[in-house]
Design a protein around this motif. Structure first.
Motif, PDB file in Angstrom:
ATOM      1  N   UNK A   1       0.012   5.051 -16.502  1.00 32.38           N
ATOM      2  CA  UNK A   1      -0.982   4.913 -15.439  1.00 32.38           C
ATOM      3  C   UNK A   1      -0.528   5.731 -14.234  1.00 32.38           C
ATOM      4  N   UNK A   2      -1.355   6.697 -13.851  1.00 33.73           N
ATOM      5  CA  UNK A   2      -1.045   7.519 -12.668  1.00 33.73           C
ATOM      6  C   UNK A   2       0.403   7.998 -12.698  1.00 33.73           C
ATOM      7  N   UNK A   3       0.776   8.641 -13.798  1.00 34.42           N
ATOM      8  CA  UNK A   3       2.185   8.999 -13.982  1.00 34.42           C
ATOM      9  C   UNK A   3       2.608  10.196 -13.148  1.00 34.42           C
ATOM     10  N   UNK A   4       1.836  10.528 -12.119  1.00 32.54           N
ATOM     11  CA  UNK A   4       2.226  11.631 -11.235  1.00 32.54           C
ATOM     12  C   UNK A   4       2.449  11.142  -9.809  1.00 32.54           C
ATOM     13  N   UNK A   5       2.804   9.859  -9.640  1.00 32.62           N
ATOM     14  CA  UNK A   5       3.247   9.392  -8.332  1.00 32.62           C
ATOM     15  C   UNK A   5       2.271   8.546  -7.557  1.00 32.62           C
TER      16      UNK A   5
ATOM     17  N   UNK B   1      -2.531   4.205 -24.297  1.00 36.25           N
ATOM     18  CA  UNK B   1      -3.497   4.199 -23.192  1.00 36.25           C
ATOM     19  C   UNK B   1      -2.921   4.992 -22.039  1.00 36.25           C
ATOM     20  N   UNK B   2      -3.631   6.055 -21.698  1.00 32.82           N
ATOM     21  CA  UNK B   2      -3.201   6.865 -20.556  1.00 32.82           C
ATOM     22  C   UNK B   2      -4.361   6.922 -19.565  1.00 32.82           C
ATOM     23  N   UNK B   3      -4.162   6.449 -18.351  1.00 35.98           N
ATOM     24  CA  UNK B   3      -5.195   6.423 -17.324  1.00 35.98           C
ATOM     25  C   UNK B   3      -4.685   7.131 -16.081  1.00 35.98           C
ATOM     26  N   UNK B   4      -5.367   8.178 -15.693  1.00 40.63           N
ATOM     27  CA  UNK B   4      -4.985   8.888 -14.468  1.00 40.63           C
ATOM     28  C   UNK B   4      -6.163   8.881 -13.502  1.00 40.63           C
ATOM     29  N   UNK B   5      -5.892   8.582 -12.227  1.00 39.65           N
ATOM     30  CA  UNK B   5      -6.970   8.448 -11.250  1.00 39.65           C
ATOM     31  C   UNK B   5      -7.454   7.010 -11.170  1.00 39.65           C
ATOM     32  N   UNK B   6      -6.595   6.083 -11.562  1.00 42.88           N
ATOM     33  CA  UNK B   6      -6.950   4.659 -11.603  1.00 42.88           C
ATOM     34  C   UNK B   6      -6.142   3.909 -10.542  1.00 42.88           C
ATOM     35  N   UNK B   7      -6.788   2.970  -9.858  1.00 41.98           N
ATOM     36  CA  UNK B   7      -6.095   2.212  -8.806  1.00 41.98           C
ATOM     37  C   UNK B   7      -5.680   0.830  -9.292  1.00 41.98           C
ATOM     38  N   UNK B   8      -6.559   0.214 -10.119  1.00 35.65           N
ATOM     39  CA  UNK B   8      -6.331  -1.181 -10.475  1.00 35.65           C
ATOM     40  C   UNK B   8      -6.624  -1.388 -11.951  1.00 35.65           C
ATOM     41  N   UNK B   9      -5.831  -2.241 -12.615  1.00 36.50           N
ATOM     42  CA  UNK B   9      -6.074  -2.594 -14.013  1.00 36.50           C
ATOM     43  C   UNK B   9      -6.501  -4.045 -14.103  1.00 36.50           C
TER      44      UNK B   9
ATOM     45  N   UNK C   1      -9.680   6.746  -7.573  1.00 37.11           N
ATOM     46  CA  UNK C   1      -9.301   5.336  -7.485  1.00 37.11           C
ATOM     47  C   UNK C   1     -10.337   4.426  -8.159  1.00 37.11           C
ATOM     48  N   UNK C   2     -10.678   4.760  -9.408  1.00 36.52           N
ATOM     49  CA  UNK C   2     -11.649   3.983 -10.178  1.00 36.52           C
ATOM     50  C   UNK C   2     -11.074   2.630 -10.564  1.00 36.52           C
ATOM     51  N   UNK C   3     -11.964   1.687 -10.744  1.00 37.20           N
ATOM     52  CA  UNK C   3     -11.585   0.372 -11.248  1.00 37.20           C
ATOM     53  C   UNK C   3     -11.945   0.334 -12.728  1.00 37.20           C
ATOM     54  N   UNK C   4     -11.003  -0.058 -13.557  1.00 36.72           N
ATOM     55  CA  UNK C   4     -11.255  -0.125 -14.995  1.00 36.72           C
ATOM     56  C   UNK C   4     -11.973  -1.431 -15.306  1.00 36.72           C
ATOM     57  N   UNK C   5     -13.094  -1.378 -16.058  1.00 39.50           N
ATOM     58  CA  UNK C   5     -13.831  -2.614 -16.360  1.00 39.50           C
ATOM     59  C   UNK C   5     -13.039  -3.544 -17.288  1.00 39.50           C
ATOM     60  N   UNK C   6     -13.370  -4.836 -17.242  1.00 44.72           N
ATOM     61  CA  UNK C   6     -12.704  -5.838 -18.091  1.00 44.72           C
ATOM     62  C   UNK C   6     -12.854  -5.518 -19.569  1.00 44.72           C
TER      63      UNK C   6
END
Length: 563
Positions: free
Chosen positions: A501-505, A478-486, A462-467
């Motif tokens: 983003x988190x395309x596995x549910x 852009x593919x981000x897995x394990x991300x909670x917030x954009x 559940x990482x936060x992606x920096x600005x």
């Protein structure tokens, strides 16, 4: 210096200098290259045919059935699967010998000469007497065609056309095979499905499969010089290596020959540690046979094939992902056709050429695929040769600075400790599930030219992606897995075509600025709050992850491109 060396290696000469044509290349390299492309139908006579007894019976029944019209039986599959061996077994079968008084075998290969092929068939039937040879040398192609047709008009014949690469080669041969309605047959072996489709619209097509684990082990043991010398530890090691061959008979036969000369457990362990390299070093045939398929591809298809090298071994690939990656990389031309359809056509062509394997289909479309480990190894090798991509090696702590694409399968933190400031990276594939610290990624001064950013990290992180991600203005995928917030800065990525983003549910939060991504074609993100102004995304082709209850606040009438 490098260009000069390559000119010498490939026999390139200035054509305006007298006497400097291809025929005067050092060591006659021009002729050598042409000869190399002409394969032969050599079959190891000691090779015990394993795993295909049922296939032999099926094809024998097809060859011997009561159908009187001349028909074509096509056998196709990847290089090294045993197409020639299967064809030879059929050709020498006692039932076939007694049923077809006239038989001939030719090997076509990539570099073929129609006149030579016609002469070879005639010589197979009539023998190689001096009178025949003199007569054939004087004939034109049209004369040879008529002569062979007359030879085959009366008898019931079987002709095997081995290693057929091009439809044009078949078109130039088939006129010489008359249909006298006497049960004559033609067998074709090829790596390309489109060749089988054009051969005979009423013909029989058989796609050769890979060997099962049991069949692979059986073949390995039969070819091993001394099976009894294997202790249980050696057997376990050998079984692991045989499994890694993925059911490819050629690789298994080469491996058994290699291990026949490795006596101790330690020696065999060394082979396992560098399996594909050892197999290639022991037999130029493996690399050569697989390279033939690669060399036959167009430039666009070569790029698409090489891209499979970014994934780790045995990885099952989502078809949507690879197609969208090709689009972002610019491999798919823009025009009248929908880009996704063109990309799908590229994948289907690689499948038809037996370079990519289908894992799963859904509604008659391929949804998951994979590449054989040997072919993946070839893709990685060729990709490095042309600076197409490189895979980070944690043991050497190094990666090519010339390659435009980097793939990281492990120890991502160590990779980021490299000095990457002078690299001109266009694609970064982070496939390290143990990577945790997004803060280590220097978006602005190292990765600002990226087209593709593929991040796959631990799902529960559940990482936060920096600005700073908003500064990757060139980003198209852009593919981000394990991300909670954009962050809201995601709205700056105006060229973005694909957002996964988190395309596995696992649900995530999408900022309202996501609706500013006017070029977005694929949005796959199970987001928990309604995405307002989604109707602005008029380029959307694919929308996945939106909840049914969220539609009540959305006016989807403008999403006219949804597929």
């Amino acid at each position: 210096m490098d260009i000069s060396r390559k000119r010498e290696t490939y026999g390139i000469r200035d054509i305006n200098n007298a006497g400097e044509g291809p025929s005067n290349c050092p060591n006659n390299q021009y002729d050598m290259v042409r000869t190399l492309k002409r394969t032969t139908s050599y079959v190891d006579e000691d090779h015990i045919f394993v795993g295909f007894q049922d296939v032999v019976q099926t094809l024998l029944a097809e060859l011997l059935k009561a159908e009187l019209h001349r028909s074509v039986i096509s056998i196709y599959g990847m290089g090294g699967l045993g197409k020639t061996t299967l064809g030879r077994n059929l050709y020498i079968s006692p039932n076939i010998v007694s049923s077809f008084p006239t038989r001939a075998w030719i090997c076509v290969s990539q570099e073929y000469n129609t006149m030579d092929l016609l002469r070879n068939i005639i010589k197979s039937i009539q023998g190689c007497t001096k009178e025949t040879l003199d007569l054939l040398e004087k004939m034109t192609e049209r004369d040879l065609e008529i002569y062979l047709r007359d030879l085959l008009k009366e008898p019931k014949y079987l002709v095997v056309v081995d290693d057929l690469w091009h439809r044009e080669a078949w078109e130039s041969l088939k006129r010489a095979f008359p249909d006298s309605k006497n049960g004559s047959r033609v067998i074709i072996t090829t790596r390309k499905e489109d060749v089988t489709e054009r051969a005979d619209n009423k013909g029989f097509v058989y796609r050769l499969r890979f060997l099962s684990q049991e069949e692979s082990w059986d073949l390995f043991c039969r070819k091993l010089l001394d099976v009894r010398a294997m202790v249980s530890a050696m057997e376990r090691l050998a079984k692991d290596m045989v499994d890694k061959c993925g059911g490819l008979p050629l690789a298994i036969v080469v491996l058994s020959g290699l291990l026949s000369h490795k006596r101790g457990l330690e020696e065999r362990q060394k082979v396992k540690d560098n399996l594909w390299q050892k197999i290639k070093d022991d037999s130029i045939e493996v690399s050569y046979i697989l390279s033939l398929s690669y060399n036959d591809l167009s430039t666009a298809l070569k790029q698409c094939f090489l891209y499979f090298g970014i994934y780790p071994e045995d990885r099952v690939v989502h078809v949507d992902h690879i197609l969208w990656l090709w689009m972002a990389e610019g491999f798919v031309p823009t025009g009248k056709e929908i880009m996704e359809d063109v990309a799908e056509g590229f994948l289907n062509e690689l499948i038809r050429r037996s370079l990519i394997q289908v894992v799963r289909t859904f509604w008659e479309k391929v949804s998951k695929c994979r590449i054989h480990d040997l072919l993946r190894d070839l893709a990685v090798q060729k990709a490095l040769e042309v600076n197409f991509l490189d895979i980070y090696d944690p043991r050497k702590h190094s990666i090519s600075s010339f390659c435009l694409r980097h793939s990281i399968h492990s120890q991502g933190k160590r990779y980021l400790s490299l000095d990457l400031s002078n690299f001109k990276l266009r694609s970064l594939m982070f496939l390290d599930p143990d990577f945790l610290k997004m803060g280590l990624i220097k978006f602005r001064n190292v990765f600002q030219h990226l087209y593709v950013w593929y991040l796959e990290i631990r799902v529960d992180n559940k990482s936060i992606v920096p600005d700073a991600i908003g500064s990757l203005y060139h980003l198209k995928f852009l593919r981000l897995r394990g991300i909670y917030d954009l962050p809201s800065s995601i709205g700056n990525l105006k060229l973005l075509q694909t957002l996964l983003v988190n395309d596995y549910g696992y649900s995530c939060q999408l900022p309202c600025e996501t609706a500013d991504l006017i070029n977005l074609r694929h949005l796959v993100a199970p987001y928990s709050k309604p995405l307002k102004r989604i109707s602005k995304l008029t380029s959307l082709q694919v929308l996945k992850g939106v909840g049914c209850d969220q539609w009540k606040d959305v006016g989807p009438i403008d999403l006219v491109n949804l597929q």
